[in-house]
Design an enzyme around this catalytic site. Structure first.
Site, short mmCIF file in Angstrom:
data_model
loop_
_atom_site.label_atom_id
_atom_site.label_comp_id
_atom_site.label_asym_id
_atom_site.label_seq_id
_atom_site.Cartn_x
_atom_site.Cartn_y
_atom_site.Cartn_z
N ASP A 84 -0.69 1.68 -4.11
CA ASP A 84 -1.47 0.73 -4.89
C ASP A 84 -2.79 1.30 -5.39
O ASP A 84 -3.63 0.56 -5.91
CB ASP A 84 -1.71 -0.56 -4.08
CG ASP A 84 -2.49 -0.30 -2.81
OD1 ASP A 84 -2.39 0.82 -2.25
OD2 ASP A 84 -3.23 -1.20 -2.36
N ASP B 100 -5.48 2.68 -3.89
CA ASP B 100 -6.79 2.57 -3.25
C ASP B 100 -7.12 3.74 -2.31
O ASP B 100 -8.26 3.90 -1.92
CB ASP B 100 -6.97 1.21 -2.55
CG ASP B 100 -5.91 0.93 -1.51
OD1 ASP B 100 -4.99 1.76 -1.34
OD2 ASP B 100 -5.98 -0.14 -0.86
N ARG B 101 -6.11 4.53 -1.95
CA ARG B 101 -6.40 5.67 -1.07
C ARG B 101 -6.52 6.96 -1.87
O ARG B 101 -6.02 7.05 -2.99
CB ARG B 101 -5.28 5.84 -0.05
CG ARG B 101 -5.17 4.69 0.90
CD ARG B 101 -4.13 4.98 1.97
NE ARG B 101 -4.18 3.91 2.96
CZ ARG B 101 -3.74 4.03 4.20
NH1 ARG B 101 -3.20 5.15 4.61
NH2 ARG B 101 -3.82 3.02 5.04
N ASP C 215 -2.33 6.60 -3.34
CA ASP C 215 -1.20 5.96 -2.68
C ASP C 215 -0.52 4.91 -3.56
O ASP C 215 -0.83 4.79 -4.75
CB ASP C 215 -1.63 5.34 -1.35
CG ASP C 215 -2.47 4.10 -1.56
OD1 ASP C 215 -3.17 4.02 -2.58
OD2 ASP C 215 -2.43 3.20 -0.69
N SER D 47 0.81 -1.23 0.00
CA SER D 47 0.00 0.00 0.00
C SER D 47 0.84 1.27 0.00
O SER D 47 1.63 1.49 -0.89
CB SER D 47 -0.97 -0.05 1.18
OG SER D 47 -1.89 1.00 1.10
N HIS D 48 0.70 2.06 1.05
CA HIS D 48 1.35 3.36 1.14
C HIS D 48 2.72 3.29 1.80
O HIS D 48 3.38 4.30 1.98
CB HIS D 48 0.45 4.28 1.96
CG HIS D 48 0.06 3.63 3.26
ND1 HIS D 48 -0.84 2.58 3.29
CD2 HIS D 48 0.48 3.81 4.51
CE1 HIS D 48 -0.95 2.15 4.53
NE2 HIS D 48 -0.16 2.87 5.30
N LYS E 31 -11.33 -0.29 -1.58
CA LYS E 31 -11.42 1.16 -1.65
C LYS E 31 -10.75 1.61 -2.95
O LYS E 31 -9.96 0.87 -3.52
CB LYS E 31 -10.81 1.80 -0.43
CG LYS E 31 -9.37 1.47 -0.18
CD LYS E 31 -9.00 1.87 1.24
CE LYS E 31 -7.60 1.43 1.58
NZ LYS E 31 -7.51 0.76 2.87
C1 G1P Z 1 -4.41 1.11 8.11
C2 G1P Z 1 -5.63 1.98 8.22
C3 G1P Z 1 -6.86 1.20 7.82
C4 G1P Z 1 -6.68 0.58 6.44
C5 G1P Z 1 -5.38 -0.20 6.39
C6 G1P Z 1 -5.09 -0.69 4.98
O1 G1P Z 1 -4.52 0.02 9.00
O2 G1P Z 1 -5.77 2.51 9.50
O3 G1P Z 1 -7.97 2.05 7.86
O4 G1P Z 1 -7.75 -0.26 6.12
O5 G1P Z 1 -4.30 0.62 6.80
O6 G1P Z 1 -4.94 0.36 4.07
P1 G1P Z 1 -3.82 0.00 10.46
O7 G1P Z 1 -2.36 0.27 10.24
O8 G1P Z 1 -4.45 1.14 11.21
O9 G1P Z 1 -4.17 -1.34 11.01
ZN ZN Z 2 -3.26 1.36 -0.45
#
Ligand code: G1P
Ligand code: ZN
Length: 544
Positions: A280, A282-283, A278, A114-115, A377
């Protein structure tokens, strides 16, 4: 003649997936059998993989290409017959979901952290999605985890690597690998949901935006849709070429990591809309001129205006938000007379509500917004819904948000993250907090009086499964709230997240600076949980 090898292996400790899949540092994924054990454990837990179609793609980060080759060979060895891969191994997370659904695939693998930063010492991750296009539910991820603890062999086809650089088909064992255009299915879906002609004429009449793809996977999608299909001027999309290390940056679209875009949107010549996505895809980050639209507010505004886009013209069936997300959308749902669901953190919890037609829009405070068009998302989708609303309303982002606050009141909101905290210290903080929940009711903290406190547990209304220990909620009189939880996505130590929310109905106070407006809650959070004393930190690492 296909040669399938059965390779002996032994369990590797710690392959428990977190909030969204298995995430570790790249060198961990490079350890012998690490990826193979996880992938084989997934196959061992799937019924019906024989003859299946699978979708495979990732965000292009370091190790993406190598991991995809391994998964293709293992998928073929385990009986899958059709393997759809994005060109160059690229597919955004929402695009994987869209392709699984459009092609009625059995499931798919997403390679991403992800990010989180990428590169040889950065993060890597893998997630399995099921046939509805969404993340595997907890009962599947738990079964996979149990399997990783017992695995003794994996299957792989002995074959040369597949060329993923051009659209076309190649045989691998008894399976066919089809390299597909990573954007096509997704773009077609967006064109069904949104009024492209109307958005195009808004750009023609001089509307300006800047979209920061953060050197991550959304670049090709944003260029194809915003610039090519909608006629936004070339250069609207910046940092649009995916790089294995995201240009050394942190592809997280928040005020800290998208600082350059934030500065542009605060400048004298700011475009009408600023947006980012981000690693991938999705954000999303939404910025008006000199205004950060918090993801919680964005969800509420989108819910109140979604009917302006063709895909949602019939209205919303309901909305859902993760528990720590602000309650702004609850007020919209109440006014519209539709259901509003509160789920644990993590997109997988929305899947059943979307499949059952109980919710149309969903969102998380962590910059995730989406709808029933896919089961992830979707960053660019959120930007396009904003564009469609702006094209119809013909008002600046700032005016739309302010009018929303006047109508519904403002849920002033901020999240404080304490990253890289000692795991034992973070665990002690949470267990001490949980041990005193019952005695908190009635206590006062400055002017704030605690109404009640609990440890959030969720019963899925569709399958009745229960997920406990999802974060501590402290409710104060007057609608303020503090939530404490530990991150399930970090790869170093523990991350404590503290979510602060105050309801402000008075329009004269809507311009107050959020950290100042939340100051007494910030003090109460430390007073109640002993953040300083447990973590040794006197301030958060990241404030969003
Ligand atoms: C974090 C975000 C959550 C999201 C997840 C994946 O998870 O808070 O909302 O779904 O990344 O992108 P966390 O690190 O808080 O468990
Ligand atoms: Zn992501």
């Amino acid at each position: 003649m296909t040669s399938i090898s059965t390779v002996k292996t032994t369990p590797i400790a710690g392959q428990r997936p977190g909030t969204s899949g298995l995430r570790k540092k790249v060198p961990v994924f490079q350890e012998p059998h690490y990826l193979e054990n996880f992938v084989q454990s997934v196959f061992d837990c799937l019924e019906g993989i024989e003859g299946a179609t699978l979708v495979i793609g990732g965000d292009g980060r370091y190790h993406n290409a190598e991991a995809i080759q391994t998964i293709l060979k293992m998928a073929a060895a385990n009986g899958a017959v059709r393997l759809l891969v994005g060109r160059d191994g690229l597919l955004s997370t929402p695009a994987v979901s869209a392709v699984i659904r459009a092609r009625k695939a059995y499931g798919g693998f997403i390679l991403s952290a992800s990010h989180n930063p990428g590169g040889p010492k950065g993060d890597f991750g893998i997630k399995y999605n099921i046939g509805n296009g969404g993340p595997a539910p907890e009962k599947v991820t738990e079964a996979v985890y149990v399997r990783t603890q017992a695995i003794d062999a994996y299957r792989i086809v002995e074959a040369p690597d597949v060329d993923l650089s051009a659209i076309g088909s190649t045989a691998i064992g008894d399976a066919t690998v089809e390299v597909i255009d990573p954007v096509a299915d997704y773009k077609a879906l967006m064109a069904q949901l949104f009024d492209f002609a109307r958005i195009r004429s808004m750009f023609e009449s001089g509307f300006r935006m800047r979209f920061d793809a953060m050197h991550a996977v959304t670049g090709p999608y944003a260029k194809a849709i915003l610039e090519d299909a909608l006629g936004a001027p070339a250069g609207t999309v910046i940092n649009g070429t995916p790089l294995p290390d995201f240009g050394g940056g942190h592809p997280d679209p928040n005020l800290v990591h998208a600082a350059e875009l934030v500065a542009v949107m605060a400048g004298a010549d700011a475009p009408d809309l600023g947006a980012a996505s981000d690693g991938d895809g999705d954000r999303n980050l939404i910025l008006g001129q000199n205004l950060f639209v918090t993801p919680s507010d964005s969800l509420a505004v989108l819910a109140a205006n979604a009917h302006l886009a063709p895909g949602y013209a019939g209205g919303l069936k309901g909305v859902a938000r993760s528990m720590p997300t602000s309650q702004a959308v609850d007020r919209v749902a109440k006014e519209m007379g539709i259901g509003c669901f509160e789920t644990p953190t993590g997109w997988k919890f929305f899947g059943n509500l979307l499949d059952a037609g109980m919710a149309t829009l969903c969102g998380e405070e962590s910059a995730g917004t989406g709808s029933d068009h896919v089961r992830e998302k979707d960053g660019l989708w959120a930007v396009l819904l904003w564009l469609n609303i702006l094209a119809v309303r013909q008002e600046p982002v700032t005016d739309i948000v302010r009018a929303h606050w006047r109508q519904f009141g403002r849920n002033v909101y901020s999240r404080h993250d304490y990253e890289g905290v000692d795991s034992d210290a973070a665990g002690r903080l949470m267990s001490e907090l949980k041990s005193k929940l019952d005695s908190l009711a009635g206590t006062t903290h400055g002017d704030l009086a605690v109404e009640r406190a609990d440890d959030f547990a969720y019963r899925d209304p569709v399958d009745q499964s229960v997920s406990a220990n999802q974060g501590v909620r402290i409710f104060f009189e007057g609608g303020s709230r503090i939530v404490f939880r530990l991150s399930g996505t970090g790869t170093e130590g523990a991350t404590l997240r503290v979510y602060l929310e105050r309801y402000q109905p008075d329009p004269a106070r809507h311009d107050d600076e959020p950290q100042a407006a939340l100051a007494d809650l910030i003090r109460a959070a430390d007073g109640i949980a002993g953040i300083r004393c447990h973590t040794g930190r006197d301030k958060p690492t990241v404030i969003t």
